[in-house]
Structures are given as structure tokens and as C-alpha cells.
Design an enzyme around this catalytic site. Structure first.
Site, mmCIF file in Angstrom:
data_model
loop_
_atom_site.group_PDB
_atom_site.id
_atom_site.type_symbol
_atom_site.label_atom_id
_atom_site.label_comp_id
_atom_site.label_asym_id
_atom_site.label_seq_id
_atom_site.Cartn_x
_atom_site.Cartn_y
_atom_site.Cartn_z
ATOM 1 C CG ASP A 292 38.021 29.620 68.889
ATOM 2 O OD1 ASP A 292 37.946 28.472 68.413
ATOM 3 O OD2 ASP A 292 39.112 30.158 69.172
ATOM 4 C CG HIS B 72 45.391 25.170 73.685
ATOM 5 N ND1 HIS B 72 46.490 25.872 73.257
ATOM 6 C CD2 HIS B 72 44.373 26.078 73.765
ATOM 7 C CE1 HIS B 72 46.161 27.152 73.073
ATOM 8 N NE2 HIS B 72 44.878 27.303 73.377
ATOM 9 N NE ARG C 73 45.123 31.551 84.564
ATOM 10 C CZ ARG C 73 44.634 30.918 83.488
ATOM 11 N NH1 ARG C 73 44.371 31.600 82.400
ATOM 12 N NH2 ARG C 73 44.422 29.617 83.518
ATOM 13 C CD GLU D 234 44.717 29.718 69.392
ATOM 14 O OE1 GLU D 234 45.214 29.952 70.508
ATOM 15 O OE2 GLU D 234 43.497 29.756 69.171
ATOM 16 C CD GLU E 256 40.606 26.886 67.311
ATOM 17 O OE1 GLU E 256 39.370 26.669 67.264
ATOM 18 O OE2 GLU E 256 41.111 27.865 67.879
ATOM 19 C CG ASP F 264 41.317 31.453 66.737
ATOM 20 O OD1 ASP F 264 40.838 32.461 66.196
ATOM 21 O OD2 ASP F 264 41.428 31.315 67.972
ATOM 22 N NE ARG G 126 49.106 32.576 70.913
ATOM 23 C CZ ARG G 126 47.983 31.879 70.981
ATOM 24 N NH1 ARG G 126 46.935 32.342 71.652
ATOM 25 N NH2 ARG G 126 47.882 30.724 70.354
ATOM 26 C CD GLN H 52 45.221 35.320 73.516
ATOM 27 O OE1 GLN H 52 46.018 35.001 72.629
ATOM 28 N NE2 GLN H 52 44.409 34.454 74.084
ATOM 29 C CE LYS I 77 42.495 33.732 70.714
ATOM 30 N NZ LYS I 77 42.867 32.452 70.110
ATOM 31 C CB THR J 283 39.035 33.091 61.696
ATOM 32 O OG1 THR J 283 39.071 33.964 62.836
ATOM 33 C CG2 THR J 283 38.946 31.648 62.168
ATOM 34 C CB THR K 4 44.829 25.422 70.257
ATOM 35 O OG1 THR K 4 44.624 26.792 69.940
ATOM 36 C CG2 THR K 4 46.154 24.954 69.691
ATOM 37 C CD GLU L 134 49.536 24.482 73.514
ATOM 38 O OE1 GLU L 134 49.534 23.399 74.095
ATOM 39 O OE2 GLU L 134 48.716 24.766 72.612
#
Lengths: 389, 389
Positions: free
Chosen positions: B106, B113, B122, B177, B179, B209, B213, B216, B229, B233, B320, B334
Site C-alpha cells: 500500500d 492525503h 503530527r 480509505e 484507493e 483500505d 485510526r 494506528q 489495517k 482490505t 488514499t 480527513e
């Protein structure tokens, strides 16, 4: 080393193109041709997968039957019993990848290695990330580049960090990682509790997770290692069945803090394996697997606790095995402290990372109930120069 | 949407246990049974892999033959030609996973994204890590949990960060996600230059995907996403052959800085795909794939530049897909800005992350030379409650 206490499984052929590859068991310097000895077509397959899929009860039954076959006959001539016609000298056969890999997960379960790597890669931070003592940290590796011991390993090319932007070329910091691997026999559609480890994991082998430290240092944020490890992962040809390791089971290191309930130990699944790493024939490390913080049973429980299924042939690595002493470190990153403290070998040669032509051999033994040692054999690989023009 | 310009491949059966699964091509609301229409046993396989392994020249030949078959017969009755006997109504068949997955990589190739995720995860750092504009960042995912569109997705359990240490339970921040996926047809034993992309990649599909969160955020340092993840999928049932997308090829976004030579563009491999994400039937995003910074050709070149081999059935996701506008963002992380800005759907319901029972559908179209749109169909999945007691 390969006596009746061990009996590891592998896949062999009579040489040539490997069309006749089939399942065998190693005894001494011979291979017992299982299809011939037991007359079961599951052993005529060119991988252990079909047999591994049959589950724990069948694994136990077959091991008992093999032991019986090999101990029949006259006293003192235990290999000359009913199985004799099915024995082939190891020197006359070609070995193959023992299983068809499914998903490959690599863990990071040894505290000495994780803390050393943290100190080297993140000198200004805490050695361990805050999650480390709460779960076995792992990531998915590349299955398609898993190769049998002895396969040459070409030095990878890739991007390295540079003062004026990244540069491209052959890795300058190529490393090995001495690991213990576990292969799933019986699949599961969801969580495998710690207590059910032995129902699903078929056996144990040795794994060299070749790593490019310069590629790794530049690429790994934020999603982890990728090309630094995907070029090759070598595995040993012999898979030691879990049952052979009953006497090697020990308590893992004390847990502090206690992990969450789904990771609570259920019986001792630490394993007292003594690893040895040789570089061009010279010993460079003796990593003690007993120091590994997270057990393989905890790794499997963690890997599936989110509902992920596992399949026959899925494998996972323990992460680099290291101990508290310098000569117990399972990779050159640690042994040379990121390249700052070159290593002098017995023949006077000096290494920080691997040079072209270097050959790495990782071997291991475990204690057996009868006082002998169980051999894992070894996983080897020699570095070929980069293909880069 | 599924006219002669598209002709995507899939695997279907007449229902029941799927024992008769075989390769088909979608035309309108029908499936052309290729084994029957072309009399070639490679299409009698329950996956596209055997056909995909035959390589580009064969893919072109088969597509031409299918087009010929479907356009034979009377004018205005093009579907009633020689192929008629091999057509089955889509409503009468069951669809299966179109290929047997090898390795799954991936990527994280969309700048909008990556920057949004960076700002959210972050907040005190730079949105993009220093390596991001120099290489397509990627990681390996779990192949064994790739499921066909429509398969229910069980909410995963796992560790979440807590103020007094981690807690265990069902994910509270479950996300999709959107994709675009690419599947390898013809394998390679080493580097695949950007210019040879179309010799190796067979086709394009849609991929969700699914991502947790909260899992993660706690697990991802230092080795990247793992259990966040690996639980599932989802992939769409129809693989659009690369050849069908000739008219959708566009230049990717301007490169700044120019990437290293091995990543230099060789012909435009950006793709003008228009994605749409619906949540419980209501549109929530229209991500434009044209904004994706790294092309699939660059992703494949990067993935193999270290010497890693690729096999038939290996697949990779774009990462994504997002665009500059809020309604172009391809995941709830997002869209709800990490949960801080709840989303109100057309029916008045409000979401930050996915709730049990929610159904996500991702669809896409691309321009065709004849002025029509090429349909990708959709990848769907409904969230089932966690199995956790």
C-alpha cells in the site's frame, strides 16, 4: 543434533530440476523420504503446507510413527529398521523452501535489540517507544522474496539520505538480522488466544531478515521499513516441530508492566534456543533467544486479535535476537553500534556492515529431554555485488 | 459505463458453492463467459492469474478478440452476435475475488492525503516527512485478509492509547480509505523501469483500505501500521485492463523537486479517474485521482529498484485519494479532521468515524476515447459490530 529428539521436516529432491520435490525428515546425515516410508500422498507434495494444514493431532501421530519406524530393528542399529529403504544421504539430495509462504510478519520482540536500535536510530529519544512493553510491535514483510538458505543475496540499491538531498546507489550499510521464525500449520478465521498457540503453529526455523540500514534510515518515516528489507529474507531448510521443543520451554523475561489480558502468558512459551552467528566462518555473536521479551504465543495472539485470519504457510519472525552482552547482539547495527565501533574478526578483518562476498551463517540448538541438543541446522547467505551499473 | 471501451475482467460462477468459478468480461449488465466464448482453458480457472501471467501481447490479442465477438452481428445489435450464447445476465451470477493475491503493498502517493494525515497525526511537525517528495512511500499490507467487495467488515478490536495506559476494545475510530489498486500480470525477477510499467501491470481496480485510526495512532511507531489495517482490505470485482485507460492518461502533478533518475516519468502515467465515496447511499466525497503525486509506474519502479521480484497477482494500492477541497478527501480522518469536525450527511445523520451498520461504497469512472465513461463499478462493505464480548 539431528537425533530422535529433533526430527525436523523439510522438502528435498533427488536434484535436477526439483520436479520430484517431496517432504522428508532429517535424521543424522540422512533424509527419511516420508512419502515412501509412510505411503501417504500428502508427503509427495513439494511443500509442507498440505501436511501442516492437517492440524495438531495429525502432526503428533506422524511424529510418533516416524519415531517408531526409526527405532525399529536391532538394538544399536535404530536407523537400520523398517525405514532403511526410505533413507537417502543428505549429501545426495537437494533441499527446497520447506513451505509455501503466505503472509510474512516480522516482529520486534527482543528488548535488547529494540532498545539498542532505538538508541542508535533515535539518540535523542527514549530507547523504547511508549507502546513497546504493551504489545509485540510488528509489521508485514514481503513473502515473494523469501528464499531458501544458501541462495545468494544481491546487495540492494536504493535511496540514501544525503546532505544535498538523497542519492541513489548500492546500500552501504547492509546487515543481517538473526531471528527465529514460526510457521502456521492450521489456519484460523479470527483471534487465536495465547493458550491455543500450539494448535496452530506447526514449527520453528531460523530466519535472516537481511536489512539495509541506510535505505531504512531514510525511508521508514512514517510507515515503517519497506525496501530496506523487501529484497530478500532467508529461511533455514529444516522446520523443527513444536513438539520437539517441549524441553526447551522456559518462562519469558518478567513482564513489567503486566500486559493486557489478551496477552497474558498461558504456560511458558519462552524458548531456550542458543543461536550462533558466523561471518565468513568466524563467530561474531551468540544471541540467546531466552531473552526475547514477547513469546511467539503472544505474537500470534496479537497478530490476530483484530480479527485477522491466518492461513497455512503464514510465517512470522521473532525480530532480531540479542542479549545484554555485546557478543550476544544479533545484527551488525548493534554489534558495530551503528558503524561507530568496527568489529574485528578472528582473522583480523574488520567490519562495520557487510561487504560483497561476505557469508553469514546463523545456527541454533535447543536442549532435549535426553540430554542431547536439538539442531536447527543453519540459514546461510552470501552477499553478491549490486547489479547497479 | 460498461460498453465496448471498458470490458473489465472478473471471476464469476453460476452461484452455489462457486465450484464453477471462471473468468468473464463485463459488457453492459451481462457477463461474457470467456472459457465458452473463446474455448481456452486459461479462462476456466477460478482466478485471473493464469491469464494475467501470459503477458501484454496476449492481453492485447484477447481484448481485440472479445471486441470482435461483441461487435459481430447486425448493426445496432452488437451484443447479439457470435458471443450471444456465452452471455449471462449479471443478476444471475455470483462474483468472486478476481485474482489470487500475492504480495500487497500500500502506497501513500497522494500529497493532499499525506499532508492532511501529517497535520492531524503530527500537529507540531512538518505535514510531509523529508523523504515524501523523493520517493513513493509504501509498506506491505496483509494479503490473506483481502476480501471481495460486499464482504461484511467486522469492527476490529485492539489496543488504544489511554491516559492510564492502553485499553483494549472495539476500535472507536474506524475509517475507510478510497484507493485505486493495480495488479501485476507478468512478473519480473528484479527492477521494472518506469518505462516498462505496461508490460507488467495488467489492470486497475478499486480498493478500500479499511483503517482503525485509534489502533494506528498507538501502534505505528516505529515500524508503521499493522493491526490498524490488517483486519480487512476490500477490492472491487472488476479489473479494468490498462489498455482501456489509454484515453484517461494524463500528466501527473508537477514534480518539485525532480525525482532521482530511476523515478523520472516516461510518458504520462497519471490517470484521470473520478472517484466517488458514498456512505449509506449518500455522497460524502469525490476524490480526483488525477491529483495523485506519484504515478503507478513510479510506484512499481520504486517497489522493485532494490531488486525485489514481483509475481503474478501482486497488487499495490495508490494510497488514499484526496484533492484540495474538503469534499475531495478520501477518508473520514480527513473529512472530519481527526474527528474534530463532524460530517453531516444529506439525511441529517452526523459522523466522525464509521458506526456499526454503516455501508461504504467507492466507485469510479474514467473518460473513454468515444466520449463515453468507463465504469470501474464499485467496492462496498458494511460494518458489523465487533465480536468482542
Amino acid at each position: 543434533m539431528f537425533g530422535l529428539a529433533s526430527l525436523p521436516y523439510g522438502v528435498f529432491s533427488d536434484g535436477g530440476d526439483g520436479d520430484d520435490a517431496r517432504v522428508g525428515v532429517r535424521i543424522g546425515d540422512s533424509v527419511l523420504d516420508l512419502a515412501r516410508a509412510l505411503g501417504d500422498e500428502v508427503f509427495g507434495e513439494p511443500s509442507l503446507n498440505a501436511f501442516m494444514a492437517q492440524g495438531r493431532a495429525r502432526w503428533t501421530e506422524v511424529r510418533a510413527r516416524i519415531t517408531e519406524l526409526l527405532t525399529a530393528g536391532q538394538p544399536g542399529e535404530r536407523h537400520r529398521g523398517a525405514a532403511e529403504a526410505a533413507l537417502r544421504p543428505l549429501s545426495a539430495v537437494r533441499l527446497h523452501l520447506p513451505f509455501t509462504p503466505g503472509d510474512y510478519v516480522d516482529f520486534f520482540g527482543n528488548e535488547y535489540h529494540a532498545a539498542n536500535a532505538g538508541r542508535i536510530f533515535r539518540p535523542d529519544g527514549e530507547p523504547l517507544t511508549p507502546n513497546w512493553k504493551h504489545m509485540p510491535i510488528g509489521y508485514h514483510g514481503r513473502s515473494g522474496t523469501i528464499v531458501l538458505s544458501g541462495t545468494p543475496v544481491t546487495r540492494p540499491c536504493g535511496q540514501r539520505r544525503g546532505s544535498a538531498g538523497p542519492t541513489f546507489g548500492p546500500s552501504r550499510r547492509l546487515d543481517f538480522e538473526a531471528e527465529v521464525g514460526f510457521v502456521v500449520g492450521a489456519g484460523a478465521s479470527g483471534p487465536v488466544p495465547v493458550s491455543e498457540f500450539a494448535e496452530h503453529v506447526f514449527g520453528v526455523f531460523l530466519l535472516n531478515d537481511w536489512s539495509s540500514r541506510d535505505l531504512q534510515a531514510w525511508e521508514s518515516q512514517p510507515l515503517g521499513p519497506f525496501l530496506a528489507k523487501s529484497f530478500a529474507t532467508s529461511v533455514s531448510p529444516w522446520v523443527v516441530p513444536l513438539e520437539a521443543l517441549e524441553h526447551a520451554r522456559i518462562s519469558p523475561p518478567p513482564r513489567d508492566p503486566e500486559p493486557l489480558p489478551y496477552l497474558a502468558d498461558a504456560g511458558p512459551w519462552g524458548l531456550d534456543l542458543a543461536l550462533e552467528v558466523r561471518l565468513n566462518g568466524q563467530p561474531v555473536a551468540r544471541p540467546p533467544f531466552a531473552t526475547t521479551y514477547w513469546t511467539a504465543a503472544q505474537m500470534l495472539a496479537h497478530m490476530t486479535v483484530n480479527g485477522a485470519s491466518i492461513r497455512t504457510g503464514d510465517l512470522f519472525g521473532s525480530g532480531t535476537v540479542s542479549g545484554p552482552d555485546r557478543d550476544q547482539r544479533g545484527c551488525l547495527l548493534e554489534l558495530s553500534w551503528g558503524g561507530a565501533e568496527p568489529l574485528t574478526l578472528a582473522d583480523g578483518s574488520v567490519r562495520t556492515f557487510l561487504e560483497d562476498g561476505d557469508e553469514v551463517a546463523i545456527s541454533a540448538t535447543a536442549p532435549a529431554a535426553d540430554g542431547t541438543r536439538i539442531g536447527f541446522g543453519e540459514v546461510t547467505g552470501q552477499i553478491r555485488p549490486a547489479d547497479h551499473p
